[in-house]
Each structure stands twice: as structure tokens, then as C-alpha cells.
Design an enzyme around this catalytic site. Sequence first.
Site, PDB file in Angstrom:
ATOM      1  N   GLY A  48      10.999  -6.877  17.062  1.00 43.74           N
ATOM      2  CA  GLY A  48      11.629  -7.530  15.912  1.00 43.74           C
ATOM      3  C   GLY A  48      13.077  -7.174  15.663  1.00 43.74           C
ATOM      4  CG  ASP A 103      11.388  -5.651  12.552  1.00 40.32           C
ATOM      5  OD1 ASP A 103      10.925  -4.523  12.301  1.00 40.32           O
ATOM      6  OD2 ASP A 103      10.703  -6.562  13.042  1.00 40.32           O
ATOM      7  CG  ASP A 106       4.481  -3.584   5.353  1.00 43.49           C
ATOM      8  OD1 ASP A 106       4.764  -4.703   4.929  1.00 43.49           O
ATOM      9  OD2 ASP A 106       3.373  -3.055   5.159  1.00 43.49           O
ATOM     10  CE  LYS A 134       7.128  -7.108   3.509  1.00 42.61           C
ATOM     11  NZ  LYS A 134       5.941  -7.633   4.217  1.00 42.61           N
ATOM     12  CG  ASP A 162       6.040 -11.779  15.249  1.00 42.02           C
ATOM     13  OD1 ASP A 162       6.326 -10.709  14.686  1.00 42.02           O
ATOM     14  OD2 ASP A 162       4.926 -12.009  15.747  1.00 42.02           O
TER      15      ASP A 162
HETATM   16  P1  5GP Z   1       4.618  -0.642   9.033  1.00 41.95           P
HETATM   17  O1  5GP Z   1       4.154   0.205  10.181  1.00 41.95           O
HETATM   18  O2  5GP Z   1       5.836  -0.083   8.322  1.00 41.95           O
HETATM   19  O3  5GP Z   1       3.500  -0.953   8.060  1.00 41.95           O
HETATM   20  O4  5GP Z   1       4.979  -2.064   9.619  1.00 41.95           O
HETATM   21  C1  5GP Z   1       6.112  -2.272  10.344  1.00 41.95           C
HETATM   22  C2  5GP Z   1       5.940  -3.459  11.262  1.00 41.95           C
HETATM   23  O5  5GP Z   1       5.036  -4.441  10.716  1.00 41.95           O
HETATM   24  C3  5GP Z   1       7.253  -4.168  11.420  1.00 41.95           C
HETATM   25  O6  5GP Z   1       8.006  -3.629  12.484  1.00 41.95           O
HETATM   26  C4  5GP Z   1       6.804  -5.592  11.668  1.00 41.95           C
HETATM   27  O7  5GP Z   1       6.510  -5.766  13.027  1.00 41.95           O
HETATM   28  C5  5GP Z   1       5.517  -5.728  10.874  1.00 41.95           C
HETATM   29  N1  5GP Z   1       5.757  -6.312   9.543  1.00 41.95           N
HETATM   30  C6  5GP Z   1       5.636  -5.723   8.339  1.00 41.95           C
HETATM   31  N2  5GP Z   1       5.927  -6.578   7.337  1.00 41.95           N
HETATM   32  C7  5GP Z   1       6.257  -7.755   7.929  1.00 41.95           C
HETATM   33  C8  5GP Z   1       6.673  -9.052   7.417  1.00 41.95           C
HETATM   34  O8  5GP Z   1       6.801  -9.316   6.220  1.00 41.95           O
HETATM   35  N3  5GP Z   1       6.932  -9.999   8.365  1.00 41.95           N
HETATM   36  C9  5GP Z   1       6.797  -9.781   9.696  1.00 41.95           C
HETATM   37  N4  5GP Z   1       7.100 -10.794  10.496  1.00 41.95           N
HETATM   38  N5  5GP Z   1       6.422  -8.587  10.206  1.00 41.95           N
HETATM   39  C10 5GP Z   1       6.137  -7.582   9.326  1.00 41.95           C
END
Ligand code: 5GP
Length: 178
Positions: A48, A103, A106, A134, A162
Site C-alpha cells: 500500500g 500507508d 489501524d 486511525k 486497496d
Molecule cells: P493494522 O495492522 O494497523 O491493523 O493494519 C494495517 C494494514 O491494514 C494497512 O497496512 C492496510 O493494508 C490495512 N488497512 C487498515 N485500514 C485500512 C483501510 O481503511 N483501507 C485499506 N484499504 N486498508 C486498510
Amino acid sequence: MSAIQIKDLTFVPYISETELQKLISDVAQKINSDYKGKEIIFVGVLNGVFMFASDLIKQIDLNCQVSFVKLSSYHGTETTEVVTELFGLVESVENKHVIILEDIVDTGITIEGLYHHLLSQNPASLEIGTLLFKPDKYTKDVPIKYIAKSVPNEFVVGYGLDYDGFGRNIPSIYQLKA
Ligand code: 5GP
């Protein structure tokens, strides 16, 4: 700009190309000023991050190296267990000033594993920069130093991000239609 359809979902315009470039320039200026006189290595998290990394790094006026890793997270046999595998990054970051680029952060699960992996190599410094963050979903203690924009807990696509593998080529960011 109007709504777009990606597979079964409809998305509405959220962050324009102009706003994205302004947000990214602000981050680049902060990094240029914070690391003045130093060399850095960017470690981008694929897939991403490719558009954000490209636009940001073009505006960095320091000596810098660029590397990418690919992380794949999946749930193990226990529902709470998340396993993260790391691909790439052959060079050591020992004694280097490292900035991880994401990118979107979350929950922070993805970034936490990479952060501790790189920290164990004794870098001179280690920070994280992300295009989107977020805050309501973030559950980790790892500090996120550079945040281009904090966003609510809504699913977004475009500019590298994506939906089911599609939408990464869209030059601005769209949000899932409520
Ligand atoms: P985390 O491990 O912080 O929960 O998630 C990170 C990854 O989840 C990001 O690199 C991305 O690939 C995906 N992700 C989290 N939120 C979103 C979103 O709103 N849109 C998209 N397209 N991917 C997300």
C-alpha cells in the site's frame, strides 16, 4: 469527483490529490528539518505504501536510502494470535537513522512487529511515518511520529490502498459510502 464502484462496494471522494500533496509536503518538511545533517534509511511497507513513499521521498533533501519490506499477517490457530511474516530487508539498520513508512496504521499490529524487529538491530534512531492513522482503532504503544492525516474508523481506498486487491491506482482517496 463522483462516487466510484469497486467490485461490490461504492466509495465516495474523501481526500483530493491536492490535499494529499499538501499533507505529504508538510511531513517531508518536518523530516528534512528533524534530520538535518543526518543520513536516513526509509523502510516502506508494501504494497500500500508505494505511492506515498514515492511522493514523500522525492521531497527529501537529505542523503537517504530506500528499502521495502512485505509483511503478511494472518490469524493463527488461536483467534487472538496474529502471526506476522517479514519478507525483504536484507541490509542491516544497525547505527542507522530509520523511518518506517506505512500507508495506514489501524490497530498497529502490522507496524508493531516490524518496529521491534528493527529495534533489535540497534538502529541509531527509529521512527514511524504514516499517510493515514486511525486513532480510534490503535491499540499499541509504539509511537507514530509522523502522521500526514488522522482519519475516522471508515474503510478507505485509493492512492496505494486497496479493496480486495483493486483501487490502488486511484490518485486520490475514497471512503466507503455509508
Ligand atoms: P493494522 O495492522 O494497523 O491493523 O493494519 C494495517 C494494514 O491494514 C494497512 O497496512 C492496510 O493494508 C490495512 N488497512 C487498515 N485500514 C485500512 C483501510 O481503511 N483501507 C485499506 N484499504 N486498508 C486498510
